[in-house]
Design an enzyme around this catalytic site. Structure first.
Site, PDB file in Angstrom:
ATOM      1  CB  SER A   1       2.178  46.242  48.614  1.00  0.00           C
ATOM      2  OG  SER A   1       3.558  46.119  48.376  1.00  0.00           O
TER       3      SER A   1
ATOM      4  CE  LYS B   1       4.663  49.059  49.690  1.00  0.00           C
ATOM      5  NZ  LYS B   1       4.791  49.240  51.162  1.00  0.00           N
TER       6      LYS B   1
ATOM      7  CG  ASP C   1       8.528  49.897  49.877  1.00  0.00           C
ATOM      8  OD1 ASP C   1       9.692  50.261  50.148  1.00  0.00           O
ATOM      9  OD2 ASP C   1       7.850  49.177  50.642  1.00  0.00           O
TER      10      ASP C   1
ATOM     11  CE  LYS D   1       5.613  47.604  56.636  1.00  0.00           C
ATOM     12  NZ  LYS D   1       6.757  46.965  55.930  1.00  0.00           N
TER      13      LYS D   1
HETATM   14  O1  OSB Z   1       8.131  47.181  52.838  1.00  0.00           O
HETATM   15  O2  OSB Z   1       6.048  47.200  53.162  1.00  0.00           O
HETATM   16  C1  OSB Z   1       7.068  46.583  52.877  1.00  0.00           C
HETATM   17  C2  OSB Z   1       6.137  42.980  51.957  1.00  0.00           C
HETATM   18  C3  OSB Z   1       7.298  42.337  52.296  1.00  0.00           C
HETATM   19  C4  OSB Z   1       8.348  43.058  52.792  1.00  0.00           C
HETATM   20  C5  OSB Z   1       8.260  44.434  52.941  1.00  0.00           C
HETATM   21  C6  OSB Z   1       7.084  45.100  52.627  1.00  0.00           C
HETATM   22  C7  OSB Z   1       6.014  44.368  52.086  1.00  0.00           C
HETATM   23  C8  OSB Z   1       4.752  44.944  51.667  1.00  0.00           C
HETATM   24  C9  OSB Z   1       3.523  44.118  51.892  1.00  0.00           C
HETATM   25  O3  OSB Z   1       4.696  45.974  51.032  1.00  0.00           O
HETATM   26  C10 OSB Z   1       2.287  44.882  52.085  1.00  0.00           C
HETATM   27  C11 OSB Z   1       1.157  43.979  52.559  1.00  0.00           C
HETATM   28  O4  OSB Z   1       1.315  43.282  53.583  1.00  0.00           O
HETATM   29  O5  OSB Z   1       0.113  43.950  51.892  1.00  0.00           O
HETATM   30 MG    MG Z   2       8.036  49.251  52.918  1.00  0.00          MG
END
Ligand code: OSB
Ligand code: MG
Length: 387
Positions: free
Chosen positions: A138, A164, A191, A265
């Site tokens: 991400s 992402k 995202d 999650k």
């Molecule tokens: O929406 O998945 C999310 C990080 C902070 C807040 C929201 C999100 C995220 C990530 C992190 O996408 C993904 C990871 O932990 O590697």
């Molecule tokens: Mg997310």
């Protein structure tokens, strides 16, 4: 019987290697609530709460989770014999609304504890079937498309199976176009973390041009109805994250057509029992799922990797290894990824599969509280007024 006899709550602080920006804020330092759990049989394990410092992802925070755990959740489980970790979910749900991240930290820890007691890997206990899981990365919002292209090219070169891109108004179509041009064949997704409204449907539909694997949670964190309307107006599958807080919300998504993919999650949906039920539902409805991340330490990642080894997790998860976020993680061995973007599921050791570096945890701890079964009756009595 699985009986929790002692829980130690800790807050640690860990500096991220680089600030991570999403549409609703930036994280530089991660405040993390950790639990250390002990059972009557003498087993011990660690778990992690995914809540952030501020309520900019969900209403929960490190501080609300600490309160919920000490006041309402630990007292109802300490000293109570359970037939297994799957028995905890109903006890944690009864008369306590919400606080799913706090519940999940405890519930998942009980799965870890049960795996320790049984002497089997957590991945096996939950029904995992894979020995390797595919990792995606991400990438946080950057101020210029060129910087994001650089990040994405490096991630592709490192072997990540899916990239992402975080997006927000002003950092969307042009940024995605630049990355797609640089990486024509890489599985890409975006995202938005709730940054848009249904009035932005036309702008969001422009994303259809980039052959994205999915668009994650463009609209409000509690919304399902407007996502359904948006999905009707877009070709790209929508994936819900924030909106899916329980099995019922997943059923609603499927019934309403609010999305075609779910980011599970476990820390957001109240723990493994709920995550497993959502996984089953999605298999029955041919809805692909993948495991998201919350900038966890290696402890939280251990639970995510165990879950991602289940058969319905057919898309790469946000399971990037320890070195992505941390100079030094608090587990050993640290989580690593091979050149083809796979993380090995630790099937050669019982429990969560990694050892916690307790000296390091101690050094990072800013507060600590021990709650034992002996102390529990007081709080149980207080809770009893509710029933
Ligand atoms: O929406 O998945 C999310 C990080 C902070 C807040 C929201 C999100 C995220 C990530 C992190 O996408 C993904 C990871 O932990 O590697
Ligand atoms: Mg997310």
């Amino acid at each position: 019987m699985l009986t929790l006899t002692r829980a130690t709550l800790r807050e640690i602080r860990m500096q991220l290697k680089a600030p991570f920006r999403i549409s609703s804020g930036e994280v530089r330092e991660r405040r993390v609530l950790l639990l250390e759990l002990e059972s009557a049989a003498g087993a011990r394990t660690w778990s992690e709460c995914v809540a952030f410092q501020y309520p900019n992802y969900s209403p929960e925070t490190v501080d609300t989770a600490w309160l919920a755990l000490t006041e309402w959740l630990l007292p109802r489980l300490l000293g109570v014999p359970l037939t297994g970790p799957q028995a905890a979910h109903a006890l944690l749900e009864a008369d306590v609304r919400g606080h799913r991240m706090a519940k999940a930290a405890l519930e998942m820890g009980l799965w870890g504890l049960a795996a320790e007691e049984a002497g089997i890997p957590l991945a096996r206990l939950v029904g995992g079937t894979r020995s390797r899981v595919a990792a995606g990365i991400s990438l946080g919002i950057r101020s210029e498309p060129a910087q994001l292209v650089e990040d994405a090219a490096a991630a592709a070169a490192a072997g990540y199976c899916k990239i992402k891109l975080k997006i927000a108004p002003g950092a969307d179509v042009a940024f995605v176009a630049a990355v797609r041009q640089a990486l024509p064949a890489t599985p890409l997704m975006v995202d938005a973390n709730n940054a848009y409204t249904i009035a932005d449907a036309e702008l969001l539909a422009q994303l259809d041009a980039f052959h994205l694997v999915m668009v994650e949670q463009p609209l409000d964190h509690e919304d399902l109805v407007r996502h359904a309307e948006l999905q009707r107006r877009m070709r790209t599958p929508l994936c819900l994250d924030e909106s899916i807080t329980s099995l019922a919300r997943a059923e609603d998504m499927i019934r309403l057509g609010s999305g075609r993919i779910i980011n599970i999650k476990p820390g957001r949906v109240g723990g493994f029992t709920s995550a497993l039920a959502i996984h089953e539902l999605c298999i029955a409805h041919y809805v692909p799922v993948w495991c998201g991340g919350m900038l966890e330490t290696g402890i939280g990642r251990a639970y995510n990797i165990a879950l991602a080894s289940l058969p319905g997790f057919t898309l790469p998860g946000d399971l990037s290894p320890s070195a992505r976020y941390w100079q030094r993680d608090i587990v050993s061995p640290e989580w690593t990824m091979d050149a083809s973007g796979d993380v090995a599921v630790p099937l050669d050791r019982p429990g969560i599969g990694v050892a916690v570096d307790e000296e390091q945890v101690e050094a990072l701890t800013v507060r600590r509280l021990v709650v034992t079964a002996d102390a529990a009756p007081v709080a149980v009595a207080a809770g009893a007024k509710l029933s």
